[in-house]
Enzyme design. Structure first.
Site, PDB file in Angstrom:
ATOM      1  N   GLU A  89      -1.653  -0.998  -3.819  1.00 22.01           N
ATOM      2  CA  GLU A  89      -2.810  -0.179  -3.438  1.00 22.01           C
ATOM      3  C   GLU A  89      -2.457   1.308  -3.491  1.00 22.01           C
ATOM      4  OE1 GLU A  89      -5.078  -1.919  -0.290  1.00 22.01           O
ATOM      5  OE2 GLU A  89      -5.282   0.002   0.730  1.00 22.01           O
ATOM      6  N   GLU A 135     -10.533   3.173  -1.214  1.00 20.13           N
ATOM      7  CA  GLU A 135     -10.804   3.657   0.144  1.00 20.13           C
ATOM      8  C   GLU A 135     -11.043   5.160   0.150  1.00 20.13           C
ATOM      9  OE1 GLU A 135      -6.672   2.548   1.623  1.00 20.13           O
ATOM     10  OE2 GLU A 135      -7.006   4.414   2.705  1.00 20.13           O
ATOM     11  N   ASP A 161       0.847  -1.188   0.000  1.00 19.36           N
ATOM     12  CA  ASP A 161       0.000   0.000   0.000  1.00 19.36           C
ATOM     13  C   ASP A 161       0.888   1.245   0.000  1.00 19.36           C
ATOM     14  OD1 ASP A 161      -1.960   1.873   0.295  1.00 19.36           O
ATOM     15  OD2 ASP A 161      -2.853   1.000   2.101  1.00 19.36           O
ATOM     16  N   HIS A 197     -12.252  -2.377   1.612  1.00 22.22           N
ATOM     17  CA  HIS A 197     -11.263  -1.743   2.492  1.00 22.22           C
ATOM     18  C   HIS A 197     -11.866  -1.651   3.882  1.00 22.22           C
ATOM     19  CE1 HIS A 197      -9.720   1.972   4.504  1.00 22.22           C
ATOM     20  NE2 HIS A 197      -8.568   1.440   4.147  1.00 22.22           N
TER      21      HIS A 197
HETATM   22 MG   LIG Z   1      -4.919   1.588   1.954  1.00 22.99          MG
END
Ligand SMILES: [Mg+2]
Length: 378
Positions: A220, A246, A194, A296
Site C-alpha cells: 500500500e 486513501e 503499508d 480504506h
Molecule cells: Mg494506508
C-alpha cells in the site's frame, strides 16, 4: 421529502502520553473526525462522516453547501458530486470539499435506505451479503516498547485471518517486520504491507524484492500519492499488487490512478472520496479495468458503516472465480473509542468475520451519550 436540518459534530479522542502511534512517516496522539447529521421533514435522520478537521468541515459546509442542502430531496443525492465539481469551480477535487461531499452523500443514502426500509448495500445494487472478511491493521510504529510480534499475535488470537502491517522505515526492518508477521499469521493468512508513501521509488522497489518471498497480498502507498510516475515505476518492478487511494479524492484522481495502470487495487475512504455515490462510480471504473476495490477505513464507526455497506455492494473482481480473493474490510486494531463506543451495537470483527448490518440505511444506531462524550466543539 426534503432536508430540514444539518449539523456538523466534530469528535475526538487523545491517546495518553507515551501511547502515540503511527506509520513510517510520523506518530500521532489524536484521533479526530467530523460527523454530520441530516434531518428530514418526514422525521428521518441520516449520518455521514467527513474525515477532516471540524472547523474546516464546518466552514466548508457553511460556505459552499448549506444553502443547497437545506431543502434538498435526499434522493437527489448524486447532484452533490456534480455540483462539487461545477460550482466551487477550481477546487472540486480538494480533500476538504470531497470530505464534506462524502458526509452529506452518505447521510443522504442513510435516509434513502431508511425511507425504503432497505440496507444501503441492497439499494446500491449489491446482492445479499451477510458478512465480510475483516483484516487487522496492526503492527504500527509506536512510542511504546513492545515485542514486535505482540500486536499481530493479539489480532490472530481475536480470530483475524488477515492483517496489514506498517513498514517503510528501511528495508532491513521491513524484512524483519514482514518475517515476524508471516510467522505469527502462518502460511495461510493474508498479509499486506503499508509504506504510507514514505519511500522513493528505488527504495520501495528494494523492499518489494526483499519481501517477495513472504507472499504479500498488496503493497500500500509505496511512494507519495502525488508521485504518478513513481507508482508506475514500482508497479513495473514487482509482481506484488500495488494499492492506493486513501489520499485520493474524487473520481478524477481515481480515474488517473486506473488509467495510468498505477495500481492493482483502489482504496477509496468513504469519508473523503466523495461518498457512496462517488465510491460506486470509482468501483465501476476500477472493476471495468480489472482493478480491485478494497475500501480504506481509519474512520469512526459512521465512516466504517458506510465502507461496509459499500464493500458489501461491490461485485466480485472479474475473473477470480477459481482464485479466492474475497472482499476485505480494514479493521484498525489501535485504540480508538470513536470506532468502538459510538454505536449502540459496535462492529465486532472477532472470529474472522464481520456482520454486514441488514437494518435500513447504514444499519447503525448512534449512542447519543457517547457522542456527547467525544464531541470536541463544546
Ligand atoms: Mg494506508
Amino acid at each position: 421529502m426534503h432536508i430540514t436540518d444539518l449539523e456538523t459534530i466534530p469528535i475526538s479522542h487523545s491517546l495518553p502520553d507515551g501511547h502515540g502511534l503511527g506509520d513510517a512517516r510520523s506518530f500521532g496522539h489524536d484521533r479526530a473526525t467530523t460527523l454530520l447529521r441530516l434531518e428530514t421533514d418526514t422525521g428521518l435522520e441520516g449520518w455521514g462522516e467527513a474525515f477532516a478537521p471540524g472547523r474546516i468541515v464546518e466552514a466548508t459546509v457553511a460556505e459552499l453547501f448549506a444553502e443547497d442542502v437545506l431543502g434538498m430531496d435526499p434522493f437527489a443525492v448524486e447532484s452533490l458530486a456534480v455540483e462539487s465539481y461545477t460550482n466551487p469551480y477550481h477546487f472540486g477535487g480538494d480533500v476538504f470539499v470531497q470530505s464534506v461531499v462524502s458526509a452529506i452523500d452518505v447521510a443522504c443514502w442513510d435516509i434513502i435506505g431508511k425511507s425504503l426500509e432497505r440496507p444501503v448495500h441492497r439499494i446500491l445494487g449489491g446482492t445479499e451479503c451477510e458478512s465480510l472478511v475483516p483484516y487487522a491493521s496492526t503492527m504500527y510504529f509506536t512510542e511504546q516498547e513492545r515485542p514486535l510480534e505482540e500486536p499481530i499475535q493479539e489480532a490472530v488470537d481475536e480470530g483475524f485471518t488477515a492483517a496489514k502491517i506498517k513498514i517503510g522505515a528501511n528495508t532491513d526492518t521491513d524484512v524483519e517486520r514482514v518475517r515476524t508477521a508471516r510467522e505469527v499469521l502462518g502460511d495461510d493468512g493474508r498479509l499486506m504491507v503499508d509504506m504510507n508513501g514514505n519511500y522513493r521509488p528505488h527504495q520501495a522497489i528494494e523492499t518489494a524484492h526483499a519481501i517477495a518471498e513472504y507472499d504479500i497480498d498488496w503493497i500500500e502507498e509505496p511512494v507519495p500519492p502525488e508521485n504518478d510516475s513513481g507508482y508506475q515505476d514500482v508497479k513495473a518492478a514487482t509482481d506484488i499488487p500495488i494499492a492506493a487511494g486513501e489520499a485520493h479524492y474524487g473520481r478524477f484522481a481515481f480515474k488517473k490512478l486506473i488509467d495510468n495502470r498505477a495500481v492493482d487495487i483502489v482504496q477509496p475512504n468513504l469519508g473523503r472520496c466523495g461518498g457512496l455515490s462517488e465510491a460506486r462510480l470509482i468501483a465501476d471504473m476500477a472493476t471495468t479495468e480489472n482493478v480491485a476495490v478494497r475500501p480504506h477505513i481509519w474512520n469512526s464507526a459512521v465512516g466504517m458503516a458506510a465502507a461496509i455497506q459499500f464493500a458489501a455492494s461491490v461485485t466480485d473482481y472479474p475473473h477470480t472465480r477459481n482464485i479466492p480473493d474475497p472482499m476485505l474490510i480494514e479493521f484498525d486494531r489501535s485504540e480508538n473509542p470513536l470506532r468502538e463506543d459510538l454505536l449502540e451495537s459496535p462492529f465486532d470483527p472477532s472470529g474472522g468475520e464481520l456482520d454486514v448490518p441488514q437494518e435500513p440505511g447504514l444499519g447503525i444506531s448512534i449512542d447519543e451519550d457517547a457522542l456527547e462524550r467525544y464531541r470536541s466543539d463544546e
